[in-house]
Design an enzyme around this catalytic site. Sequence first.
Site, short mmCIF file in Angstrom:
data_model
loop_
_atom_site.label_atom_id
_atom_site.label_comp_id
_atom_site.label_asym_id
_atom_site.label_seq_id
_atom_site.Cartn_x
_atom_site.Cartn_y
_atom_site.Cartn_z
N PRO A 70 34.58 15.16 -31.73
CA PRO A 70 35.53 16.62 -32.02
C PRO A 70 34.60 17.57 -32.17
CG PRO A 70 36.20 14.70 -33.55
CD PRO A 70 35.10 14.05 -32.67
N CYS A 71 34.95 18.70 -31.58
CA CYS A 71 34.14 19.83 -31.53
C CYS A 71 34.44 20.69 -32.81
CB CYS A 71 34.46 20.81 -30.39
SG CYS A 71 33.72 22.28 -30.02
N GLN A 72 33.46 20.73 -33.87
CA GLN A 72 33.65 21.52 -35.07
C GLN A 72 32.53 22.53 -35.15
OE1 GLN A 72 32.44 17.88 -37.36
NE2 GLN A 72 34.34 18.34 -38.65
#
Length: 374
Positions: A70-72
């Site tokens: 996931p791109c946080q």
Amino acid sequence: MKAIELFSGIGGFRIACDSLGIETVWANDISPAAAKVYQQRFGEENYHFGDIADYLDNIPDHDLLTGGFPCQPFSSAGRKLGLEDARGTLFEKIVHILEQKKPKYFVLENVKRLLSMDNGKHFATILDALSGIGYLVEWRLLNAVNFGLPQYRERVVIVGRRDHSPKSYLCTSSDISELTPHQAAIASNTDHWKSIEDHGSKFHPWGVALNGRFFHAKIEGFSEAEKSVKLKDVLEERPDCSFYFTEDTLERIKNSEEVNRFYNGVEILYNQKGGARMGYSIFGVEGVAPTLTCTTSRHYERYKIGGEFRRLTAIEYARIQGFPDDHCASARLYTQYPLYGNAVPPALVRWAIKRTISNTGTNFESSSAQMELV
Ligand SMILES: C[S@@+](CC[C@H](N)C(=O)[O-])C[C@H]1O[C@@H](n2cnc3c(N)ncnc32)[C@H](O)[C@@H]1O
């Protein structure tokens, strides 16, 4: 060869590994819906449900780490010399596992935006971390349309190899032929690479990094597909009437502008007046699908099929992403859309995995576990 699959979702990497004869010995995801599908498809034995943070010290030895993380956003609090702070993020968990287990290879996947987010600082932080723990890192922007799928889906794959000098790797790499002689000379000599801290505002579609230095180039795209597949090639013949919105769409068209053109290979027939807001477009089926996502409004987008208007079915979502028709059949219909929208097309990462491990001397094509990809 043994693999682990982090952020496994419905198993896009798993299908790719199975088809190459690579055994997945450990998989993990925090989503109950994804876990149910994964366990139903691949069994419960090596599956571990929950937050990856709870498993960091219990991961088995493996040769290949895979994951579509996931791109946080990273924190800028600890920013030093233009790099950001990855502490506390899911990306940091990947780095932790790589440092502990030292697999020979990793293959990670993410959205295209990663290359330009926050003026390149985000990707610079990723490269700095991965290239600083003993991996020769290479990244490349890929598009699902080039792997025989009817979808414009651009994804960056980031791969890493231990024990490879850039020179020996790049001399055997197929990418080298796509570089100009001048670029190739720079690529194979790390003395000429730039410090990652001096990155520009965005990273090019291809590049390599090692020990905090990098080189990147705007190399051309390529196609692995034998023929281009259009949306009309994967449609179900006559889905249930609940998928049709013909009356409603004809009403919507009154407030729309006719477009009738292809954008990135996607046929757009109408846009809602006042701007081309995705979700208010009406698509044709002569081109490819726009990027499937997990956003609910996108699952209701209308397509003109024959003389009628309808949304896509979950089976069509499976086909557009390159999964078997019934892959998510154990989930409720409305849950299937985001599961497919979040997944990685197996064919795309299969290419990246095969290429990453291809210098090991193992003949993966002749493996007895070889499966036909859908
Ligand atoms: C982009 S999706 C990956 C999809 C996968 N590659 C596939 O083919 O289906 C990211 C996944 O990370 C999972 N995830 C998010 N936070 C997590 C955490 N803390 N621990 C484990 N998994 C997590 C989500 O549930 C989601 O399935």
